[in-house]
Design an enzyme around this catalytic site. Structure first.
Site, PDB file in Angstrom:
ATOM      1  N   LYS A  83       0.857  -1.185   0.000  1.00 23.11           N
ATOM      2  CA  LYS A  83       0.000   0.000   0.000  1.00 23.11           C
ATOM      3  C   LYS A  83       0.894   1.235   0.000  1.00 23.11           C
ATOM      4  O   LYS A  83       1.768   1.378   0.871  1.00 23.11           O
ATOM      5  CB  LYS A  83      -0.868  -0.042   1.263  1.00 23.11           C
ATOM      6  CG  LYS A  83      -2.219   0.597   1.138  1.00 23.11           C
ATOM      7  CD  LYS A  83      -3.037   0.217   2.377  1.00 23.11           C
ATOM      8  CE  LYS A  83      -4.339   0.963   2.433  1.00 23.11           C
ATOM      9  NZ  LYS A  83      -5.020   0.750   3.712  1.00 23.11           N
TER      10      LYS A  83
HETATM   11  O1  G3P Z   1      -9.429   1.707   4.509  1.00 25.48           O
HETATM   12  C1  G3P Z   1      -9.102   2.960   4.994  1.00 25.48           C
HETATM   13  C2  G3P Z   1      -9.637   3.111   6.332  1.00 25.48           C
HETATM   14  O2  G3P Z   1      -8.866   2.430   7.273  1.00 25.48           O
HETATM   15  C3  G3P Z   1      -9.858   4.500   6.748  1.00 25.48           C
HETATM   16  O3  G3P Z   1     -11.022   4.464   7.443  1.00 25.48           O
HETATM   17  O4  G3P Z   1     -12.672   5.237   9.037  1.00 25.48           O
HETATM   18  O5  G3P Z   1     -10.239   5.768   9.366  1.00 25.48           O
HETATM   19  O6  G3P Z   1     -11.539   6.888   7.564  1.00 25.48           O
HETATM   20  P1  G3P Z   1     -11.385   5.658   8.410  1.00 25.48           P
END
Ligand code: G3P
Length: 217
Positions: A83
């Site tokens: 990634k």
């Molecule tokens: O896949 C990306 C994710 O981990 C981000 O999620 O909820 O932290 O915006 P969030």
């Protein structure tokens, strides 16, 4: 639609994996911190458990250092997707790592133009962050839809991995638009099974069944 689980919590991945719900896993530095585990160790454990791609994120900011980290992460197992962030350096690293035969997930995507560049740099996955756009009053799903249209217009094979999925509505909308994959926390995936009419119907069936006085086994 493929389901990736967005966590580095091994027990939670296992529960969903045993149900056949896991087509892959995504992690990031924040999720590694939350797990309290060593990145190489936990990534290996997850990659051994799950058949599909397991995303592990580089933390360098310069292309050469990202490439070095990416190669090291890719050595953990054959199903690692490296990634990299959607920066110019990240795109350079994406091109090199994908030319070397690695799966690459380009993350922190917030615009259709960024997604177009990632596809041209050979990304296996593009990760548009739906929830974080919604957080600032933009429309995360509109971005998924725009990327779908652009990739379909030109036949790009980069898979749209709807990320930062926070709600069951996000999951449904991403599937309706045709995102190839969504990655969501285990709790969101489990909530997709919930419906109040299912609960109410089951309650009534249980009441009526008790009145029959019968047993099945
Ligand atoms: O896949 C990306 C994710 O981990 C981000 O999620 O909820 O932290 O915006 P969030």
């Amino acid at each position: 639609m493929k389901f990736f689980v967005d966590t580095a919590e091994v027990d939670q991945i296992k529960e969903l994996n045993d149900l056949g719900m896991v087509d892959g896993v995504t992690t990031n530095p924040s999720l590694i911190l939350k797990s309290g585990r060593d990145i190489l160790e936990v990534t290996r454990e997850i990659a051994d458990m799950v058949d599909g791609p397991v995303s592990a994120e580089v933390v360098a900011l310069e292309a050469d250092a990202m490439i070095e980290e990416g190669r090291k992460l890719a050595q953990i197992a054959g199903n690692i997707a490296v990634k990299v962030p959607l920066t110019w350096a990240g795109l350079k690293a994406c091109k090199v790592l994908s030319d070397e035969g690695n799966m690459v997930n380009v993350t922190l995507c917030f615009s259709a133009n960024q997604a177009l560049l990632a596809a041209k740099a050979g990304a296996t996955f593009i990760s548009p962050f739906v929830g974080r756009l919604d957080d600032i009053n933009l429309d995360g799903m509109e971005l998924i839809s725009d990327i779908r249209q652009i990739y379909d217009n030109y036949g790009y094979e980069t898979q749209i991995l709807a990320a930062s999925i926070r709600t069951v509505n996000h999951a449904c909308q991403a599937a309706l638009i045709g995102a190839d994959v969504m990655t969501a926390p285990p709790g969101v995936i489990k909530k997709m099974a919930d419906h109040p009419l299912t609960d109410a119907g089951l309650e009534q069936f249980m009441k009526d069944w008790a009145k029959t006085g019968q047993k099945i086994v």
